[in-house]
Design an enzyme around this catalytic site. Sequence first.
Site, short mmCIF file in Angstrom:
data_model
loop_
_atom_site.label_atom_id
_atom_site.label_comp_id
_atom_site.label_asym_id
_atom_site.label_seq_id
_atom_site.Cartn_x
_atom_site.Cartn_y
_atom_site.Cartn_z
CG MET A 30 -1.90 -1.22 1.14
SD MET A 30 -3.44 -0.97 2.01
CE MET A 30 -2.84 -0.79 3.67
N GLY A 31 2.14 1.09 -0.40
CA GLY A 31 3.04 2.24 -0.49
C GLY A 31 3.62 2.64 0.85
CG LEU A 33 7.19 1.33 -1.08
CD1 LEU A 33 7.89 1.02 -2.41
CD2 LEU A 33 6.25 0.18 -0.72
CG HIS A 34 8.79 0.01 5.73
ND1 HIS A 34 9.08 -1.33 5.77
CD2 HIS A 34 7.45 0.10 5.95
CE1 HIS A 34 7.99 -2.01 6.04
NE2 HIS A 34 6.98 -1.17 6.14
CG HIS A 37 7.10 -2.26 1.81
ND1 HIS A 37 6.98 -1.11 2.55
CD2 HIS A 37 5.92 -2.91 1.94
CE1 HIS A 37 5.78 -1.04 3.08
NE2 HIS A 37 5.11 -2.13 2.74
N GLY A 148 5.32 -10.04 4.05
CA GLY A 148 6.10 -9.83 5.27
C GLY A 148 5.45 -10.52 6.45
CG ASP A 151 1.10 -7.25 8.01
OD1 ASP A 151 0.57 -6.57 8.89
OD2 ASP A 151 1.85 -6.75 7.14
CB ILE A 177 12.98 -5.39 7.96
CG1 ILE A 177 13.08 -6.45 6.84
CG2 ILE A 177 14.24 -4.54 8.01
CD1 ILE A 177 14.23 -7.43 6.95
CG MET A 185 11.52 -1.23 9.61
SD MET A 185 12.52 -0.80 8.20
CE MET A 185 14.07 -0.55 9.03
O1 PAF Z 1 -0.07 -5.62 3.83
C1 PAF Z 1 -0.48 -4.78 3.02
O2 PAF Z 1 0.19 -3.79 2.71
C2 PAF Z 1 -1.86 -4.95 2.41
O3 PAF Z 1 -2.73 -5.51 3.32
C3 PAF Z 1 -1.86 -5.70 1.08
C4 PAF Z 1 -1.42 -7.15 1.24
C5 PAF Z 1 -0.97 -5.01 0.08
C6 PAF Z 1 -3.28 -5.71 0.51
O4 PAF Z 1 -3.77 -4.42 0.32
#
Ligand code: PAF
Length: 279
Positions: A30-31, A33-34, A37, A148, A151, A177, A185
């Site tokens: 979802m952007g 970014l760190h 990602h 990652g 989650d 990370i 992060m």
């Molecule tokens: O973990 C995330 O950033 C979001 O839940 C994902 C997997 C990109 C779905 O929108």
Amino acid sequence: MLICRLSNKMSAIVDSQRKMEQKIGFVPTMGALHEGHLSLIRQSKKENDQTICSIFVNPTQFNNPSDFEKYPITIEKDIMALEEAGCDILFLPSVTEIYPSDFKKETYSLGTLETILEGKHRPGHFQGVCQVVDRLLCIISCTNLYLGRKDYQQCMVIRQLIHLRSHPVIVHTCETIREKDGLAMSSRNIRLSPAEREKAVCLVEALRLIQKNIQAGNLTSLIQEATSLLLANGLVVDYVALTNQQLEPLDHWDGHTPVVGLIAASIHDIRLIDNMIVA
Ligand code: PAF
């Protein structure tokens, strides 16, 4: 790096690459970014011919509208970071590209995953995650999918989705990370003030406390101790849980079963999660 905004164009590119027997790695995000990602992008680059990242802040997975409104957007910085990491394609769709007017909303059968921990505290969240990941995997029929482990429950939900929808993809869950002091992060960390940032480290401290002190037998007082640490730092605690690797709660530990510690807590309105294999 190619930036693609259209779903049908994205699908056509992936399909032609797959016809040429290329291995495609996909990192959905979802952007904001760190390093977490970017480590997934690097892992994908090692194991595939092409690496695709998507950035889409999916409205359907936010159970709290203000969390959606405040979700950090740092697209210019993200593009630079992806280019530096060697990502081949960025898929950057609009809401109507992901959810066109004829989009059919499905209900995914997730069992208890939807009613425990994150599922319990964020009603509808995992249906939204499944909706978007299902759609993304239809557009990008990748070989390998990188997620990652921060989650933890989401990884299990996405594995279940892939099974339900028979997506022919291999899932790779990659290590969390952490910052130097141990804070996991997260895109949401950007929103923490310096004072809140100092307090946020108590999530990992609570997990380390459990890891250090866990003993076979009843686990209730250890959970209480970890909860007290979070409360003493002014956090609002959604849960501190000790479970087996399938997320089944463990009140009593046999001293052998691997134990996962999971925490969700908020600092003001910023909700953070973390987990660790504590035994
Ligand atoms: O973990 C995330 O950033 C979001 O839940 C994902 C997997 C990109 C779905 O929108």
